[in-house]
Design an enzyme around this catalytic site. Structure first.
Site, mmCIF file in Angstrom:
data_model
loop_
_atom_site.group_PDB
_atom_site.id
_atom_site.type_symbol
_atom_site.label_atom_id
_atom_site.label_comp_id
_atom_site.label_asym_id
_atom_site.label_seq_id
_atom_site.Cartn_x
_atom_site.Cartn_y
_atom_site.Cartn_z
ATOM 1 N N MET A 77 19.776 -28.140 25.317
ATOM 2 C CA MET A 77 19.427 -26.927 26.056
ATOM 3 C C MET A 77 20.237 -25.745 25.530
ATOM 4 O O MET A 77 19.728 -24.628 25.448
ATOM 5 C CB MET A 77 19.661 -27.129 27.553
ATOM 6 C CG MET A 77 19.002 -26.080 28.419
ATOM 7 S SD MET A 77 17.198 -26.036 28.217
ATOM 8 C CE MET A 77 16.670 -27.117 29.542
ATOM 9 N N PHE A 116 56.420 -33.913 42.967
ATOM 10 C CA PHE A 116 55.640 -34.648 41.970
ATOM 11 C C PHE A 116 54.229 -34.929 42.502
ATOM 12 O O PHE A 116 54.071 -35.411 43.612
ATOM 13 C CB PHE A 116 56.340 -35.966 41.623
ATOM 14 C CG PHE A 116 55.558 -36.792 40.637
ATOM 15 C CD1 PHE A 116 55.305 -36.315 39.358
ATOM 16 C CD2 PHE A 116 55.052 -38.035 40.997
ATOM 17 C CE1 PHE A 116 54.572 -37.068 38.449
ATOM 18 C CE2 PHE A 116 54.312 -38.787 40.087
ATOM 19 C CZ PHE A 116 54.070 -38.303 38.809
ATOM 20 N N GLN A 117 53.254 -34.619 41.698
ATOM 21 C CA GLN A 117 51.842 -34.782 42.049
ATOM 22 C C GLN A 117 51.458 -34.051 43.329
ATOM 23 O O GLN A 117 50.590 -34.496 44.075
ATOM 24 C CB GLN A 117 51.449 -36.266 42.121
ATOM 25 C CG GLN A 117 51.482 -36.931 40.738
ATOM 26 C CD GLN A 117 50.754 -38.256 40.673
ATOM 27 O OE1 GLN A 117 50.703 -38.989 41.663
ATOM 28 N NE2 GLN A 117 50.207 -38.568 39.513
ATOM 29 N N GLU A 147 38.508 -39.743 38.712
ATOM 30 C CA GLU A 147 38.142 -39.343 40.082
ATOM 31 C C GLU A 147 36.835 -38.557 40.142
ATOM 32 O O GLU A 147 36.147 -38.574 41.159
ATOM 33 C CB GLU A 147 39.273 -38.543 40.718
ATOM 34 C CG GLU A 147 40.499 -39.373 41.078
ATOM 35 C CD GLU A 147 41.497 -39.489 39.942
ATOM 36 O OE1 GLU A 147 41.156 -39.100 38.793
ATOM 37 O OE2 GLU A 147 42.619 -39.968 40.182
ATOM 38 N N LYS A 197 51.664 -38.614 52.948
ATOM 39 C CA LYS A 197 52.017 -40.031 52.923
ATOM 40 C C LYS A 197 52.770 -40.449 54.188
ATOM 41 O O LYS A 197 52.589 -41.568 54.678
ATOM 42 C CB LYS A 197 52.868 -40.310 51.683
ATOM 43 C CG LYS A 197 52.903 -41.786 51.319
ATOM 44 C CD LYS A 197 53.565 -42.004 49.968
ATOM 45 C CE LYS A 197 53.601 -43.492 49.635
ATOM 46 N NZ LYS A 197 54.294 -43.737 48.356
#
Lengths: 187, 591
Positions: free
Chosen positions: B482, B114-115, B52, B164
């Protein structure tokens, strides 16, 4: 070690000294916001995330039909820092308007406190006498306690709380400051 | 126009109505209804990323190169948290994004389902605004409002968290026509009195400079044109931040090069010694100012910015103008002409003479080699061999990024995509994918380091899946360069954990993904290898093996002023540099 010659002295910036010597001062901000979930978290999170002070904060819906709330924040900082706080608040999407009452001119500041005192005999009577002197009201009483309601400026409440300490102060609940500008105009 | 449909269908309808043709995302349980509505959709193309974070950077690349809003679609919980880095990146670089996240159904919110994660809580600090949509009635308005907020005022990322059950619920969809935001109405036209005052200050200036930033790019190509016009009219020198490269062409006669920590000697000295600084869409970042109390001490400062909170935030200015750079520049050009202003030609000639003196220090110079490829040389060859093509450059973060900014000449806006504010390693490859989606026929090159590229390497799969011929040009010095440079300067050359141990064989890696790998370590073969990369119509990983301990100069050490620069060894401001001793204890505290 190396022969490090310091760079030629440049004139001091006109701003660095100004920033360092400016005094921190309290400012009272009125913030009109959409009363939507998370709006208070946004405002408080902004102060926490950018390291600004909150000395007092109150919030309640003031226009039910428009779903608008008014947040009153007492903060402290240099004039530059407070101006930055105002701009950062204005940047939040649900914020309608921000007014720095301290800059705008005269304003009235009030806070409500409930102060519980426990004691018997002379201490109890002394607490009652003092509360009358401060125009407090008794909102609860038992044979060994009083709870006073007191409205006034934060410093008046501070002073009252200090006076209650030797006569049996138990606890204090304060609302934080509500403020409004003097004169006929709105914010 | 209002229609009955489900929440998921509203999301897709709103994307269509907002003119979105491409979105980047990754499916999961809490966004399945939206993915169902997208299934084989004729107008909205979904690009499946491999992580993502990649979706976020791809959307950024898409947005920055096209001027449109970038859109990403991710699931709840880990989908949302993985997007957080990209959202923060977009916030700091003012990139307009709309990020749609799935959420567990409303009755499960707060139950550690969940999630589940508190997406609006987590993203409150890294978005311009965010929404949790609890009722289907609010969804169409919020969808359109999100696009408005993301793209108006100072652009930024906006998250819409949609449970949802709201995606499944039916409601009435309304189009964007009637959506007016109640509170968010940023000022775009600058105050005329102030602009008039600014123009008068410019006419009186003896040692002026334009200091321009990403705001000019964000204001659209027209703003860049106006900037060029104003520079030509006034004859003033112009420098730019990392984010603003391309607004004024690097080949232009008044160009000083980039300013700041790795900016040119002339740009930084001009900033230090000027008597009038005109900051246009730039925000006085600490990479730009160096030591604040020695920042341009003798100058008057004009600051044009669409964000009122940027003005007087870190540097106090004499004249702030709140407005969109495009509008303000337009007014400035018009006033300069109509009021018959002219610059102080004699003073300007003296000023340019001093500038030429600084320029003769050749601060971007480096000692080339016949045996190893110098990274600066590699960028210069890449520039020479791609400059006449339709080229877009993205970068990762580190030395390679600074070398690209210094040695690749950008002549047009929107051609340079880099993570400036947040400094996100792993930005470049997904950003290149986003750019290539917006510009299918263009040559898109991610200038990378061997360490950064591994942070989002998985997106090679995305490039292959969509046949996006992006080129990854790795300046491979086997170090997080760097970090190593700072360890050399500040920590006695103790290279703690900055060596790129156990690197993959990038040629084989490219081939494993189904792309093409090219490796080059010989300066004599570099041009031919670059041309082979350009001519390969598929994703390429170019492993350019460069000098391992090359430092990126010039440099303003931490805590130093613009006129205290380190130049390539032997020609710095102090004579012979002992890098470790140049930075004092206070400077070492800074980053």
């Amino acid at each position: 070690m190396n022969a490090l010659t310091p760079p030629p002295a440049s004139p001091p910036s006109p701003y660095s000294s100004a920033l360092a010597t400016s005094n921190t001062e309290p400012h009272t901000l009125s913030v009109l916001v959409d009363n939507e979930p998370g709006v208070l978290a946004r405002v408080v999170g902004l102060f926490a995330g950018r390291g600004y002070n909150i000395e007092s904060l109150t919030v309640a819906e003031v226009a039910h039909a428009e779903h608008q709330s008014r947040i009153t924040i007492v903060t402290s900082g240099t004039p530059e820092a407070v101006e930055q706080i105002r701009h950062q608040l204005e940047r939040l999407v649900p914020v309608h308007r921000v007014t720095d009452l301290t800059i705008k001119g005269h304003f009235v500041e009030r806070e409500l406190a409930m102060v519980k005192v426990r004691g018997k005999g002379e201490n109890r009577m002394e607490a009652l006498r003092l509360s009358e002197a401060f125009r407090g009201r008794v909102v609860d009483a038992t044979t060994e306690s009083f709870t006073f309601e007191l409205t006034g400026s934060p410093s008046k409440i501070d002073q009252f709380v200090e006076l209650m300490r030797p006569v049996g102060l138990v606890e204090v609940s304060r609302t934080g400051v509500a403020a409004i500008s003097r004169g006929p105009d709105g914010m | 126009m209002s229609r009955q449909m489900t929440g998921a269908e509203m999301v897709v309808a709103a994307l269509e109505d907002q003119g979105v043709d491409t979105i980047f995302g990754y499916p999961g349980g809490a966004v399945l209804p939206i993915y169902d509505a997208l299934f084989q959709h004729p107008n909205v193309k979904h690009v499946l990323v491999r992580h993502e974070q990649g979706a976020g950077h791809a959307a950024e690349g898409y947005a920055r190169s096209s001027g449109k809003v970038g859109v990403l679609l991710v699931t709840s919980g880990p989908g949302a948290t993985n997007a957080v880095t990209a959202l923060t990146d977009a916030l700091l670089d003012s990139i307009p994004l709309v990020c749609i996240t799935g959420q567990v159904p409303t009755h499960l919110i707060g139950s550690d389902a969940f999630q589940e994660c508190d997406t609006t809580g987590i993203t409150r600090h890294c978005t311009k605004h965010n929404y949790l949509v609890r009722r289907i009635e609010d969804l169409p308005r919020i969808l359109h409002e999100a696009f408005w907020v993301a793209s108006h005022g100072r652009p930024g990322p906006v998250v819409i968290d949609i449970p949802k059950d709201v995606q499944f619920a039916s409601g009435t969809y309304v189009g964007p026509q009637n959506i007016v935001h109640r509170t968010y109405q940023p000022v775009v036209k600058g105050e005329m009195d102030r602009i008039r005052q600014a123009v008068a200050m410019m006419a009186a200036a003896k040692r002026p400079v334009f200091y321009t930033g990403g705001g000019v790019i964000n204001a659209g190509p027209e703003a860049s044109k106006l900037l060029r016009e104003l520079v030509a009219l006034t004859g003033f020198p112009v420098t730019s931040t990392l984010m603003g490269l391309g607004a004024y062409p690097a080949s232009g006669p008044n160009w000083l090069g980039m300013l700041g920590m790795h900016g040119t000697y002339e740009a930084n000295h001009v900033m230090h010694d000027c008597d009038l600084m005109i900051a246009v869409g730039a925000r006085f970042d600490d990479r730009i100012t160096g030591r604040l109390d020695a920042f341009s001490p003798g100058s008057q400062k004009i600051h044009i910015d669409i964000d009122p909170s940027s003005i007087n935030k870190v540097v106090k200015v004499d004249l702030g103008i709140v407005g969109d750079c495009g509008f303000v520049l337009d007014d400035m050009v018009r006033l300069w002409r109509s009021e018959g202003h002219g610059a102080d030609r004699a003073a300007l000639a003296d000023w340019w003479e001093r500038i030429e003196g600084w320029r003769r220090r050749n601060s971007l110079g480096f000692t080339n080699s016949r045996t190893t490829i110098k990274p600066q040389h590699a960028i210069r060859r890449l520039y020479e061999l791609t400059k006449d093509r339709d080229t877009y450059i993205t970068t990762e973060v580190g030395q390679h990024q600074m070398w690209a900014a210094q040695h690749y000449g950008f002549d047009k806006p929107n051609r340079w995509m880099t993570s400036g504010g947040l400094g996100t390693m792993g930005y470049g490859l997904p950003a290149a994918i986003g750019v290539q989606m917006a510009h299918p026929g263009a040559l898109v090159i991610d200038v990378a380091g061997e360490a950064s590229i591994l942070m989002n390497m998985q997106e090679m799969s995305t490039a292959l899946q969509y046949r996006l011929p992006v080129k990854v040009f790795i300046l491979n010095n086997s170090y997080m360069g760097m970090v190593r440079q700072w360890q050399e300067l500040l920590h006695g050359s103790r290279y703690s954990e900055s060596y790129s141990e156990a690197l993959p064989d990038f040629v084989k890696l490219a081939e494993a993904y189904g792309g093409v790998g090219i490796r080059c370590d010989d300066p004599g073969e570099l041009d031919a290898a670059i041309l082979r990369m350009i001519d390969t119509p598929r994703p390429v990983i170019f492993d350019c093996v460069v000098e391992r301990e090359e430092n990126c100069f010039p440099m303003i050490p931490s805590g130093k002023a613009h006129n205290e620069m380190l130049l390539p060894t032997g020609i710095d401001d102090w004579g012979a540099p002992d890098l470790g001793a140049v930075i004092d204890e206070k400077g070492k505290m800074l980053v």
